[in-house]
Write an enzyme that holds these catalytic residues in place. Structure first.
Site, mmCIF file in Angstrom:
data_model
loop_
_atom_site.group_PDB
_atom_site.id
_atom_site.type_symbol
_atom_site.label_atom_id
_atom_site.label_comp_id
_atom_site.label_asym_id
_atom_site.label_seq_id
_atom_site.Cartn_x
_atom_site.Cartn_y
_atom_site.Cartn_z
ATOM 1 N N ASN A 208 47.440 31.991 35.226
ATOM 2 C CA ASN A 208 46.844 32.309 33.920
ATOM 3 C C ASN A 208 47.242 33.725 33.513
ATOM 4 O O ASN A 208 47.998 34.395 34.211
ATOM 5 C CB ASN A 208 45.318 32.149 33.982
ATOM 6 C CG ASN A 208 44.715 33.060 35.021
ATOM 7 O OD1 ASN A 208 44.753 34.272 34.893
ATOM 8 N ND2 ASN A 208 44.167 32.469 36.093
ATOM 9 N N ASP A 277 40.609 26.965 38.641
ATOM 10 C CA ASP A 277 39.591 25.936 38.886
ATOM 11 C C ASP A 277 40.218 24.745 39.597
ATOM 12 O O ASP A 277 39.562 24.053 40.365
ATOM 13 C CB ASP A 277 38.980 25.482 37.556
ATOM 14 C CG ASP A 277 38.036 26.530 36.992
ATOM 15 O OD1 ASP A 277 37.324 27.169 37.796
ATOM 16 O OD2 ASP A 277 38.022 26.739 35.759
ATOM 17 N N ASP A 304 35.556 27.442 44.941
ATOM 18 C CA ASP A 304 34.833 28.312 44.004
ATOM 19 C C ASP A 304 34.284 29.500 44.797
ATOM 20 O O ASP A 304 33.273 29.387 45.498
ATOM 21 C CB ASP A 304 33.703 27.538 43.312
ATOM 22 C CG ASP A 304 33.086 28.340 42.180
ATOM 23 O OD1 ASP A 304 32.976 29.574 42.319
ATOM 24 O OD2 ASP A 304 32.736 27.728 41.156
ATOM 25 N N ILE A 305 34.961 30.632 44.683
ATOM 26 C CA ILE A 305 34.639 31.796 45.515
ATOM 27 C C ILE A 305 33.254 32.343 45.172
ATOM 28 O O ILE A 305 32.425 32.591 46.051
ATOM 29 C CB ILE A 305 35.705 32.892 45.319
ATOM 30 C CG1 ILE A 305 37.081 32.343 45.682
ATOM 31 C CG2 ILE A 305 35.381 34.131 46.144
ATOM 32 C CD1 ILE A 305 38.246 33.166 45.209
ATOM 33 N N PHE A 321 31.817 36.707 36.254
ATOM 34 C CA PHE A 321 32.298 36.803 34.880
ATOM 35 C C PHE A 321 32.277 35.406 34.262
ATOM 36 O O PHE A 321 32.240 34.398 34.982
ATOM 37 C CB PHE A 321 33.724 37.363 34.849
ATOM 38 C CG PHE A 321 33.758 38.859 34.671
ATOM 39 C CD1 PHE A 321 33.333 39.708 35.672
ATOM 40 C CD2 PHE A 321 34.219 39.424 33.477
ATOM 41 C CE1 PHE A 321 33.353 41.079 35.505
ATOM 42 C CE2 PHE A 321 34.246 40.793 33.300
ATOM 43 C CZ PHE A 321 33.821 41.631 34.309
ATOM 44 N N LYS A 335 26.358 29.271 33.193
ATOM 45 C CA LYS A 335 27.184 29.649 34.346
ATOM 46 C C LYS A 335 26.356 30.441 35.358
ATOM 47 O O LYS A 335 26.515 30.306 36.561
ATOM 48 C CB LYS A 335 28.391 30.460 33.869
ATOM 49 C CG LYS A 335 29.623 30.241 34.690
ATOM 50 C CD LYS A 335 30.901 30.628 33.965
ATOM 51 C CE LYS A 335 31.638 29.427 33.428
ATOM 52 N NZ LYS A 335 32.905 29.729 32.798
HETATM 53 O O1 PMT Z 1 42.594 40.668 34.003
HETATM 54 P P1 PMT Z 1 42.498 41.018 32.541
HETATM 55 O O2 PMT Z 1 43.795 40.747 31.801
HETATM 56 O O3 PMT Z 1 42.005 42.410 32.312
HETATM 57 O O4 PMT Z 1 41.446 40.021 31.868
HETATM 58 C C1 PMT Z 1 40.105 40.108 32.218
HETATM 59 C C2 PMT Z 1 39.472 38.722 32.390
HETATM 60 C C3 PMT Z 1 39.429 38.012 31.039
HETATM 61 C C4 PMT Z 1 40.268 37.881 33.387
HETATM 62 C C5 PMT Z 1 38.031 38.982 32.971
HETATM 63 O O5 PMT Z 1 37.309 39.766 32.060
HETATM 64 C C6 PMT Z 1 37.313 37.665 33.228
HETATM 65 O O6 PMT Z 1 36.708 37.066 32.344
HETATM 66 N N1 PMT Z 1 37.380 37.182 34.489
HETATM 67 C C7 PMT Z 1 36.840 35.879 34.892
HETATM 68 C C8 PMT Z 1 37.792 34.788 34.455
HETATM 69 C C9 PMT Z 1 37.318 33.413 34.887
HETATM 70 O O7 PMT Z 1 37.900 32.840 35.746
HETATM 71 O O8 PMT Z 1 36.218 33.010 34.274
HETATM 72 P P2 PMT Z 1 35.506 31.551 34.570
HETATM 73 O O9 PMT Z 1 34.516 31.473 33.479
HETATM 74 O O10 PMT Z 1 36.537 30.508 34.677
HETATM 75 O O11 PMT Z 1 34.859 31.757 35.994
HETATM 76 C C10 PMT Z 1 33.498 32.151 36.173
HETATM 77 C C11 PMT Z 1 33.354 33.002 37.401
HETATM 78 O O12 PMT Z 1 33.634 32.237 38.579
HETATM 79 C C12 PMT Z 1 34.260 34.220 37.472
HETATM 80 O O13 PMT Z 1 33.520 35.271 38.044
HETATM 81 C C13 PMT Z 1 35.378 33.774 38.422
HETATM 82 O O14 PMT Z 1 35.929 34.887 39.142
HETATM 83 C C14 PMT Z 1 34.637 32.837 39.360
HETATM 84 N N2 PMT Z 1 35.469 31.763 39.908
HETATM 85 C C15 PMT Z 1 36.030 30.834 39.107
HETATM 86 C C16 PMT Z 1 36.765 29.806 39.650
HETATM 87 C C17 PMT Z 1 36.910 29.754 41.051
HETATM 88 N N3 PMT Z 1 37.644 28.784 41.622
HETATM 89 N N4 PMT Z 1 36.345 30.688 41.828
HETATM 90 C C18 PMT Z 1 35.624 31.686 41.287
HETATM 91 O O15 PMT Z 1 35.111 32.562 42.012
#
Ligand code: PMT
Length: 411
Positions: A208, A277, A304-305, A321, A335
């Site tokens: 991504n 994901d 999913d960490i 995030f 979330k």
């Molecule tokens: O890196 P930059 O270019 O500065 O951009 C910043 C950002 C947009 C990446 C950052 O601000 C951000 O939003 N990061 C989280 C991106 C994300 O994966 O969001 P999500 O809504 O899909 O995931 C929710 C949370 O679960 C996040 O904390 C993610 O780290 C975590 N996650 C998701 C999937 C997974 N398999 N394991 C996880 O731990």
């Protein structure tokens, strides 16, 4: 310690003999890692040239209103700066700032900024000791302006006494110290940043647009707050902030393993990484050859960490995030419940938003509260986020609570 990496320093130079030292100051600030923009008063140009400061800073130099090409440069510079330092600050400049004047570019910026302002006075000892100057300095101090110096010693005019500008090294150190605060002293913080790459075959992967800027800025801010910081990062083109331990990984599984290793004695976990994901079920050992008109790629959920850390029996406070293209607040709340974390930091993503950019806008939500952090550089948002986390974490009893397990399942 040096906290200057990538900090945006607006250096104001006013017209005194000590202005010759501002060239060295710019050089030292840049060596320390800061981005420096210079705004000179008209009389400063009698002592040092704009060309010198432009060459040393690598940035444009502003002086007269005619340099304010857009008519809004003074506002943009006021917003751009993390800190404003006026060095040297003459008696006249101190007086004009104390009286809220805005009749040149530098004083207008001082009036328009929300960034902390510091001044390094430099003048003849009698001018410094004059009651008018002392009253102006008192006014500035009362308003929160930091007054660094002056030093006492021999002066360019041949007199001896207080009025010498602090040396460039001392000013760089004061600026660096101004970014340090002990809010998270004694705590260990683990942060994830950047994208992950999920292999399809030896030459291709799914990934991504994450640049890591947000996560790295948070690591820097947590370090400045006195925390021991471990950063687990996907592939990005950034250097680890000074004083932060970095583990580089590729895939979600790599990141999962690295995070679990770092978690010992961890107090806060912040998941800013854009973790996949889904990942290919069977990455191919050899490069996939172009053959059919259509190629189907089977995907399975990646670990999913964040949810896994939040589900640990003995776990740190977890901040996740949420990257959303729509319904930001609703999805962020969900979330928080689904992942079982104390806080979600939500940002809108899409063309020119969230990913890759230098600026961002965040919505923080926790049990019983929420807060918007309006559009600003990621470096500044990171400091505001860490401040907010520290406020809640250090509150007694802690203002950061995980959702109840039943809420988690019903979401
Ligand atoms: O890196 P930059 O270019 O500065 O951009 C910043 C950002 C947009 C990446 C950052 O601000 C951000 O939003 N990061 C989280 C991106 C994300 O994966 O969001 P999500 O809504 O899909 O995931 C929710 C949370 O679960 C996040 O904390 C993610 O780290 C975590 N996650 C998701 C999937 C997974 N398999 N394991 C996880 O731990």
């Amino acid at each position: 310690m040096n906290f200057m990496a990538k900090k945006r320093i607006l250096l104001g130079v006013s017209g005194g003999i000590a202005a010759y030292k501002s060239a060295e100051l710019v050089r030292r600030l840049r060596t320390a890692g800061a981005v420096v923009r210079v705004v000179m008063t008209r009389s400063a140009k009698e002592f040092v040239t704009a060309t010198t400061l432009h060459t040393l800073s690598g940035e444009p130099v502003w002086s007269d209103w005619s340099d304010d090409k857009s008519g809004m440069d003074h506002i943009e510079l006021a917003r751009w700066a993390d800190r404003i330092l006026i060095a040297p600050a003459t008696a006249d400049t101190l007086a004009r700032i104390a009286h809220g004047r805005a009749d040149d570019l530098l004083t207008a910026i001082c009036l328009a900024t929300e960034a902390p302002l510091a001044v390094a006075p430099a003048m003849n000892q009698a001018m410094w000791n004059n009651k008018a100057t002392q009253a102006n300095v008192d006014t500035l101090r009362e308003r929160g302006v930091r007054v660094w110096g002056p030093a006492t010693g021999e002066q360019a005019c041949g007199e001896t006494g207080p009025g010498r500008m602090l040396e460039p090294d001392a000013l760089v150190q004061r600026l660096s110290d101004s970014f340090a605060n002990g809010r998270l002293a004694g705590l260990k913080v683990v942060i994830t940043a950047g994208p992950t790459r999920e292999p399809v075959d030896p030459v291709r992967y799914l990934s991504n647009r994450s640049s890591g800027k947000m996560g790295y800025a948070i690591a820097q801010a947590a370090h400045e707050a006195g925390a021991q910081v471990e950063l687990v990062s996907g592939p990005v083109a950034l250097q680890a902030p000074d004083g932060v331990t970095l583990t580089r990984v590729e895939s979600a599984s790599d990141m999962f393993r690295a995070v679990m290793v770092c978690l010992e004695d961890c107090d806060l976990f912040i998941g800013a990484a854009a973790v996949a994901d889904y990942r290919p079920v069977e990455p191919q050992a050899r490069k996939i050859k172009k053959q059919a008109a259509e190629l189907l790629l089977r995907l399975e959920p990646a670990p999913d960490i964040l949810a896994a850390v939040a589900a640990l029996k003995s776990r740190p406070v977890c901040i996740g995030f949420a990257a959303e293209t729509e319904n930001l607040q609703e999805y962020a709340q969900k979330k928080r419940m689904q992942k079982g974390v104390e806080m979600i930091v939500a940002n809108r993503v899409g063309a020119g938003l969230g990913f890759e950019t230098d600026d961002n806008e965040l919505w923080l939500v926790w049990e019983g509260g929420s807060r918007w952090l309006p559009k600003a550089p990621k470096t500044r948002l990171a400091c505001q986020l860490i401040e907010q986390i520290a406020d809640l974490y250090l509150k007694q009893p802690s203002g950061l609570k995980a959702p109840e397990p039943h809420a988690k399942h019903s979401a």
